[in-house]
Design a protein around this motif. Sequence first.
Motif, PDB file in Angstrom:
ATOM      1  N   MET A 126       0.843  -1.179   0.000  1.00 41.46           N
ATOM      2  CA  MET A 126       0.000   0.000   0.000  1.00 41.46           C
ATOM      3  C   MET A 126       0.883   1.235   0.000  1.00 41.46           C
ATOM      4  O   MET A 126       2.075   1.161   0.320  1.00 41.46           O
ATOM      5  CB  MET A 126      -0.945   0.017   1.200  1.00 41.46           C
ATOM      6  N   GLY A 127       0.291   2.345  -0.374  1.00 36.90           N
ATOM      7  CA  GLY A 127       1.071   3.561  -0.433  1.00 36.90           C
ATOM      8  C   GLY A 127       0.216   4.804  -0.430  1.00 36.90           C
ATOM      9  O   GLY A 127      -1.017   4.749  -0.463  1.00 36.90           O
ATOM     10  N   TRP A 128       0.906   5.916  -0.349  1.00 37.05           N
ATOM     11  CA  TRP A 128       0.298   7.225  -0.432  1.00 37.05           C
ATOM     12  C   TRP A 128       0.876   7.978  -1.616  1.00 37.05           C
ATOM     13  O   TRP A 128       2.094   7.987  -1.831  1.00 37.05           O
ATOM     14  CB  TRP A 128       0.548   8.034   0.843  1.00 37.05           C
ATOM     15  N   TYR A 129      -0.006   8.587  -2.379  1.00 34.54           N
ATOM     16  CA  TYR A 129       0.354   9.473  -3.470  1.00 34.54           C
ATOM     17  C   TYR A 129      -0.295  10.826  -3.219  1.00 34.54           C
ATOM     18  O   TYR A 129      -1.194  10.948  -2.383  1.00 34.54           O
ATOM     19  CB  TYR A 129      -0.116   8.914  -4.812  1.00 34.54           C
ATOM     20  N   ARG A 130       0.152  11.827  -3.943  1.00 31.30           N
ATOM     21  CA  ARG A 130      -0.471  13.130  -3.813  1.00 31.30           C
ATOM     22  C   ARG A 130      -0.489  13.843  -5.160  1.00 31.30           C
ATOM     23  O   ARG A 130       0.335  13.590  -6.031  1.00 31.30           O
ATOM     24  CB  ARG A 130       0.242  13.995  -2.771  1.00 31.30           C
ATOM     25  N   ARG A 131      -1.463  14.734  -5.306  1.00 31.90           N
ATOM     26  CA  ARG A 131      -1.594  15.551  -6.494  1.00 31.90           C
ATOM     27  C   ARG A 131      -1.643  17.017  -6.068  1.00 31.90           C
ATOM     28  O   ARG A 131      -2.688  17.493  -5.603  1.00 31.90           O
ATOM     29  CB  ARG A 131      -2.846  15.189  -7.289  1.00 31.90           C
ATOM     30  N   PRO A 132      -0.526  17.728  -6.207  1.00 29.20           N
ATOM     31  CA  PRO A 132      -0.543  19.161  -5.911  1.00 29.20           C
ATOM     32  C   PRO A 132      -1.436  19.901  -6.897  1.00 29.20           C
ATOM     33  O   PRO A 132      -1.713  19.392  -7.999  1.00 29.20           O
ATOM     34  CB  PRO A 132       0.927  19.574  -6.069  1.00 29.20           C
ATOM     35  N   PRO A 133      -1.888  21.101  -6.548  1.00 27.66           N
ATOM     36  CA  PRO A 133      -2.745  21.863  -7.470  1.00 27.66           C
ATOM     37  C   PRO A 133      -2.070  22.076  -8.815  1.00 27.66           C
ATOM     38  O   PRO A 133      -0.930  22.540  -8.887  1.00 27.66           O
ATOM     39  CB  PRO A 133      -2.957  23.185  -6.737  1.00 27.66           C
ATOM     40  N   GLY A 134      -2.761  21.714  -9.878  1.00 28.96           N
ATOM     41  CA  GLY A 134      -2.247  21.903 -11.216  1.00 28.96           C
ATOM     42  C   GLY A 134      -1.128  20.973 -11.619  1.00 28.96           C
ATOM     43  O   GLY A 134      -0.537  21.169 -12.689  1.00 28.96           O
ATOM     44  N   LYS A 135      -0.827  19.968 -10.808  1.00 29.79           N
ATOM     45  CA  LYS A 135       0.269  19.050 -11.088  1.00 29.79           C
ATOM     46  C   LYS A 135      -0.252  17.620 -11.221  1.00 29.79           C
ATOM     47  O   LYS A 135      -1.404  17.326 -10.910  1.00 29.79           O
ATOM     48  CB  LYS A 135       1.318  19.110  -9.977  1.00 29.79           C
ATOM     49  N   GLN A 136       0.620  16.731 -11.663  1.00 27.39           N
ATOM     50  CA  GLN A 136       0.257  15.329 -11.783  1.00 27.39           C
ATOM     51  C   GLN A 136       0.521  14.594 -10.470  1.00 27.39           C
ATOM     52  O   GLN A 136       1.264  15.069  -9.610  1.00 27.39           O
ATOM     53  CB  GLN A 136       1.016  14.672 -12.932  1.00 27.39           C
ATOM     54  N   ARG A 137      -0.075  13.442 -10.355  1.00 26.60           N
ATOM     55  CA  ARG A 137       0.069  12.638  -9.159  1.00 26.60           C
ATOM     56  C   ARG A 137       1.512  12.163  -8.988  1.00 26.60           C
ATOM     57  O   ARG A 137       2.176  11.795  -9.954  1.00 26.60           O
ATOM     58  CB  ARG A 137      -0.881  11.447  -9.229  1.00 26.60           C
ATOM     59  N   GLU A 138       1.988  12.155  -7.739  1.00 22.67           N
ATOM     60  CA  GLU A 138       3.340  11.737  -7.447  1.00 22.67           C
ATOM     61  C   GLU A 138       3.361  10.831  -6.222  1.00 22.67           C
ATOM     62  O   GLU A 138       2.518  10.922  -5.337  1.00 22.67           O
ATOM     63  CB  GLU A 138       4.257  12.945  -7.218  1.00 22.67           C
TER      64      GLU A 138
END
Length: 117
Positions: free
Chosen positions: A34-46
């Motif tokens: 399992m993991g955590w990803y994030r999507r900053p405003p206006g950016k792609q998921r990382e």
Amino acid sequence: QVQLVESGGGLVQAGGSLRLSCAASGSIFNINAMGWYRRPPGKQRELVATITGLGIPNYADSVKGRFTISRDIAKNTVYLQMNSLKPEDTAVYYCNADSGRFHVYSWGQGTQVTVSS
């Protein structure tokens, strides 16, 4: 099939802390990691962090030393403890599960984290 629900996001000042939770249900015994990803405003998921079935964590360089991923197997829950938060950590954070022999990915709906300066 795995269902994931994130919680714990919110608004915090720079330098503060938050703990995100991801509750898993469904075919939880087929989860490989399992993991955590994030999507900053206006950016792609990382990628933010992952944890394997053996409990081995891995982190993106941007969060090493500040974030900690952990799990509670009995509660079918994965956590992301976020300390020393920075404005650039602002994003929608998503929980992910890698399931089965074909590595099917499941995603939660996301939880908003906003870090003010």
